[in-house]
Write a protein that holds these residues in place. Sequence first.
Motif, short mmCIF file in Angstrom:
data_model
loop_
_atom_site.label_atom_id
_atom_site.label_comp_id
_atom_site.label_asym_id
_atom_site.label_seq_id
_atom_site.Cartn_x
_atom_site.Cartn_y
_atom_site.Cartn_z
N LEU A 279 0.83 -1.21 0.00
CA LEU A 279 0.00 0.00 0.00
C LEU A 279 0.86 1.25 0.00
O LEU A 279 0.37 2.35 -0.26
N TYR A 280 2.16 1.07 0.31
CA TYR A 280 3.08 2.20 0.40
C TYR A 280 4.27 1.97 -0.53
O TYR A 280 4.48 0.88 -1.03
N GLU A 281 5.05 3.01 -0.72
CA GLU A 281 6.30 2.87 -1.46
C GLU A 281 7.29 2.01 -0.67
O GLU A 281 7.37 2.13 0.56
N VAL A 282 8.01 1.15 -1.36
CA VAL A 282 9.02 0.31 -0.72
C VAL A 282 10.36 0.60 -1.42
O VAL A 282 10.62 0.09 -2.51
N PRO A 283 11.21 1.43 -0.82
CA PRO A 283 12.44 1.86 -1.50
C PRO A 283 13.34 0.69 -1.92
O PRO A 283 13.96 0.73 -2.99
N GLN A 284 13.42 -0.34 -1.07
CA GLN A 284 14.27 -1.49 -1.41
C GLN A 284 13.74 -2.21 -2.66
O GLN A 284 14.52 -2.73 -3.47
N GLN A 285 12.44 -2.24 -2.81
CA GLN A 285 11.82 -2.86 -3.98
C GLN A 285 12.17 -2.07 -5.25
O GLN A 285 12.52 -2.66 -6.29
N LYS A 286 12.10 -0.78 -5.14
CA LYS A 286 12.44 0.07 -6.29
C LYS A 286 13.91 -0.10 -6.67
O LYS A 286 14.25 -0.18 -7.86
N ALA A 287 14.79 -0.21 -5.66
CA ALA A 287 16.23 -0.35 -5.93
C ALA A 287 16.51 -1.65 -6.69
O ALA A 287 17.27 -1.66 -7.67
N LEU A 288 15.90 -2.75 -6.27
CA LEU A 288 16.12 -4.03 -6.95
C LEU A 288 15.50 -4.02 -8.34
O LEU A 288 16.11 -4.52 -9.31
N ALA A 289 14.32 -3.44 -8.48
CA ALA A 289 13.68 -3.35 -9.80
C ALA A 289 14.55 -2.55 -10.76
O ALA A 289 14.70 -2.91 -11.94
N GLU A 290 15.13 -1.47 -10.29
CA GLU A 290 15.99 -0.64 -11.15
C GLU A 290 17.19 -1.44 -11.64
O GLU A 290 17.60 -1.30 -12.80
N ARG A 291 17.77 -2.26 -10.78
CA ARG A 291 18.91 -3.07 -11.20
C ARG A 291 18.50 -4.12 -12.23
O ARG A 291 19.23 -4.37 -13.20
N LEU A 292 17.37 -4.74 -12.02
CA LEU A 292 16.91 -5.74 -12.97
C LEU A 292 16.57 -5.12 -14.33
O LEU A 292 16.89 -5.68 -15.38
N VAL A 293 15.95 -3.98 -14.31
CA VAL A 293 15.64 -3.29 -15.56
C VAL A 293 16.93 -2.86 -16.26
O VAL A 293 17.06 -2.98 -17.49
N GLU A 294 17.89 -2.37 -15.49
CA GLU A 294 19.16 -1.91 -16.06
C GLU A 294 19.90 -3.03 -16.78
O GLU A 294 20.50 -2.81 -17.84
N HIS A 295 19.83 -4.24 -16.23
CA HIS A 295 20.66 -5.32 -16.74
C HIS A 295 19.91 -6.31 -17.63
O HIS A 295 20.50 -7.32 -18.04
N THR A 296 18.64 -6.05 -17.92
CA THR A 296 17.87 -6.99 -18.73
C THR A 296 17.05 -6.24 -19.79
O THR A 296 17.12 -5.02 -19.91
N PHE A 297 16.23 -7.00 -20.50
CA PHE A 297 15.32 -6.48 -21.52
C PHE A 297 14.13 -5.74 -20.92
O PHE A 297 13.43 -5.02 -21.63
N ALA A 298 13.89 -5.93 -19.64
CA ALA A 298 12.60 -5.57 -19.03
C ALA A 298 12.43 -4.07 -18.84
O ALA A 298 13.39 -3.32 -18.63
N ASP A 299 11.17 -3.65 -18.87
CA ASP A 299 10.78 -2.28 -18.53
C ASP A 299 10.19 -2.20 -17.14
O ASP A 299 10.19 -1.13 -16.52
N THR A 300 9.67 -3.34 -16.63
CA THR A 300 8.96 -3.32 -15.37
C THR A 300 9.08 -4.67 -14.68
O THR A 300 9.29 -5.69 -15.33
N VAL A 301 8.96 -4.66 -13.34
CA VAL A 301 9.17 -5.87 -12.53
C VAL A 301 8.08 -5.96 -11.47
O VAL A 301 7.71 -4.96 -10.86
#
Length: 394
Positions: free
Chosen positions: A68-90
């Motif tokens: 229900l709230y922002e989770v900074p750690q979630q955003k950090a991991l998603a950014e790394r996965l997007v940076e290193h893969t084909f993906a736009d969203t996680v």
Amino acid sequence: MISPVLPSYSRANLSFVKGEGSWLVEADGRRFLDFASGIAVMSLGHGHPTVVGALKDQADALWHTSNLYEVPQQKALAERLVEHTFADTVFFCNSGTEAAELAIKMARKYRTETGTPERMKILTFEGSFHGRSMGAISAAGSEKLTKGFGPLLEGFQSLPFGDHDALREAAAQEDVGAIMIEPIQGEGGIRPVPDQCLKGLRDLCDEHGLLLIFDEIQCGVGRTGKLFAHEWAGITPDIMLVAKGIGGGFPIGALLATEEAAQGMTAGTHGSTYGGNPLGCAVGTAVMDTITEDGFLEAVNAKAGFLRQKLEGLVASHPTIFESVRGQGLILGLKCRVAPTDVVAEGYNHAVLTVPAADDVVRVLPALTISEEEISQGIDRLDATATALEERAA
């Protein structure tokens, strides 16, 4: 009297109390060389200081709030996965099975959003394994997984593994909307899909307007010597399932997707109470940061070559026990001439851990951080295992 733990596993009489790198310590003090890694889960081995430190630091700060709230750690991991893969969203979940369920939902929702609701069927392949939920076993379709659990979820067609004609014919059907496949089958017996076939799959999906879903739950996160197995073929999927190695032992899964494939998954279409929690994402970020460090994957490839050479020698030395080596990187299989469960069980007597699979295969899945010296020790223990089986058969 039934066990207080549901007896749905056939467990070995082993109880491990401590893990150190590529080693597990049994309650009686014996040290086992871990060639299983929790079935490709312990990507950085047991007790890796970076992973342990990330977990401790996050545990001291915050365990859980809510999506229900922002989770900074979630955003950090998603950014790394997007940076290193084909993906736009996680999307983060708790396991590979949950990621598979979302992939099915996402593929179907995409068809609704794009005005093609008649194209709900997903093509899968014999020998596949995508988890044990109703959706996942319906997708795989094997009797071993589905017997006694009907009625199954409709909308899947399982094709023979490696039958190109059957695949092309099925892909042309008007009700097909996606193809889901493991670049390397794990439970199915460490069966890699050749690079040219992965390229052909991408072309086939583009030709017929199908979504391509890769299940990299077992073969991803550095295990093949690239971050994800499909990278060797130089192509990308539309949706990808990730779990096991991404958490380095902590339960976390993820679905990665392009913006196009994910367009139907808007607020309220999916959710998870624990998915993307601060603990799991802090650990996942530490794993990703370590695996993407300069030189890490190059070292994995070097160790993979060394291990394969050693396994080939093992096969040559014990031709009545082993037939061949298959796989890629550090997701390897020994094709056996005896029951793979016998190899695994005898391995316990020689303090080495492996994992059985279908097609008479024993899986060898060491930590990505294993040393060449430890590989040699593991091979010595497998050699002793095979010798004992030969003596028993004599």
